[in-house]
Design an enzyme around this catalytic site. Structure first.
Site, short mmCIF file in Angstrom:
data_model
loop_
_atom_site.label_atom_id
_atom_site.label_comp_id
_atom_site.label_asym_id
_atom_site.label_seq_id
_atom_site.Cartn_x
_atom_site.Cartn_y
_atom_site.Cartn_z
N CYS A 69 37.93 42.48 37.15
CA CYS A 69 37.96 43.47 38.48
C CYS A 69 39.13 44.22 38.41
O CYS A 69 40.22 43.52 39.05
CB CYS A 69 37.32 42.76 39.63
SG CYS A 69 37.72 43.60 41.06
N CYS A 112 40.59 44.68 41.97
CA CYS A 112 41.12 43.36 42.63
C CYS A 112 42.43 43.04 42.09
O CYS A 112 43.28 42.51 42.75
CB CYS A 112 39.97 42.24 42.11
SG CYS A 112 38.24 42.44 42.47
N ASP A 113 42.21 43.17 40.66
CA ASP A 113 43.72 42.54 40.01
C ASP A 113 44.78 43.58 39.46
O ASP A 113 45.75 43.25 39.00
CB ASP A 113 43.29 41.61 38.84
CG ASP A 113 42.46 40.55 39.65
OD1 ASP A 113 42.60 40.10 40.76
OD2 ASP A 113 41.60 40.22 38.67
#
Ligand code: NAP
Length: 313
Positions: free
Chosen positions: A136, A139-140
């Site tokens: 993701c 997200c990261d």
């Protein structure tokens, strides 16, 4: 450990689950949603949604699903921040055990548990997950500012992740196993016109390199499938974006699933192999997997659930 009976239990808090809850709430069914492990579902991993009608300017994935949650709650939906770990459809009322040990029984269930990212299965991937290997970018991606990253895949998700990362990372490599892409034309145009993204075609990842207890991911061992030539790409992060698998483990043996694990429903309808259990969204849709089709499925499931309840009362 508590036990509670509700008329309608909805599993999953993505667009399908929330849309079902909006319709069911407006039909006075007081739906209870079991949110699942990823509140908001997969759309929360998408930075911007450009193709959901009503938002001529793009809207963030998390913001869009957040609005759906707000709307469901406005019509009385209760959200339980827990995960379903077991269901029993062999007797009525149906039952659903949660991770906390709490048990919900219900007259009708709507399954909207969605899908999760597929893994490549290459050596090193599991060990380096969270240590340089991610599924993701929204997200990261933040952790890879001004670093070198690779994205693996050739569909919409992979192209979207590469474009997103190009705004953060120093260099982005897109590794695809074929020479042509599955992603929409508009996304491909953006990809090919982005000077920060280097595309490597006809190439597979043979191994994720690095030390889980040390530096984490340091690179990828690659192989060109046409020439058999091997190479190493030194990178700090790898984002795997090769599609999704339906979240149906807990329904095995309880509902009819297809060979890929998706819940079998009647074409265009939310009926599963068990009367009173309906399915909506990516958990039963291997073909479209869009926010709008998931939302539409939630609507259909709630309308049928309402009919089913009123006929059995
Ligand atoms: P997808 O369209 O199924 O594409 C998966 C990609 O991963 C394909 O390019 C495939 O290669 C590659 N792949 C699969 N298994 C692989 C393996 N073992 N090794 C290497 N590569 C592998 O999946 P997706 O991109 O995740 O999208 C899923 C659905 O969500 C699609 O319907 C998509 O349109 C939708 N989506 C839409 C948006 C949007 O509308 N903005 C954004 C994201 C996703 P091949 O091409 O060779 O098969």
């Amino acid at each position: 450990m508590a036990e509670k009976h509700v008329k309608l239990l909805i599993l999953g808090s993505g667009p399908a689950g929330y849309t079902a809850a909006i319709y069911a709430g407006r039909a006075s069914l007081n739906p209870v949603i079991i949110a699942g492990m990823q509140l908001g579902g997969q759309i929360t991993t998408t930075s911007f949604v450009e193709n959901y009608p009503g938002f001529p300017e793009e809207i963030g994935g998390t913001e869009l699903v957040g609005k759906m949650q707000e709307q469901a709650e406005r019509f009385g939906a209760e959200i339980v921040y827990d995960t379903a770990v077991r269901v029993d459809f062999s007797k009525r009322p149906f039952s659903c055990t949660l991770d906390s040990g709490d048990v919900y029984t219900c007259d009708v269930m709507i399954i909207a548990t969605g899908a999760s990212a597929r893994t490549l299965g290459a050596p090193g991937e599991d060990d380096l997950r969270g240590k340089g290997v991610s599924y993701c970018a929204t997200c990261d991606g933040f952790f890879y500012r001004n670093k070198k990253v690779a994205v693996i895949g050739g569909g919409n998700a992979a192209v979207e992740e590469a474009l997103y990362l190009s705004n953060l990372a120093q260099e982005v490599f897109l590794i695809h196993r074929r020479d042509s892409f599955r992603a929409e034309k508009i996304q491909q145009d953006r990809l090919f016109n982005n000077p920060k993204i280097k595309i490597t075609r006809d190439t597979v990842v043979e191994r994720f390199l690095g030390t889980p207890d040390g530096a984490g991911l340091t690179g990828l061992a690659l192989k060109n499938v046409k020439t058999a030539e091997t190479s190493e790409l030194l990178i700090d992060g790898a984002f795997v974006a090769i599609g999704y698998l339906p979240n149906t483990d807990i329904f095995k043996g309880q509902l009819e699933l297809d060979n890929a694990g998706f819940i079998v429903t009647e074409p265009g309808l939310p009926f599963t192999s068990v009367k009173g259990v309906f399915a909506a969204g990516d958990v039963q849709d291997a073909r479209y997997q869009q926010v709008i089709t998931a939302a539409a499925g939630g609507c259909r499931a709630a309308i049928e659930a309402e009919k089913y309840i009123s006929l059995s009362e």
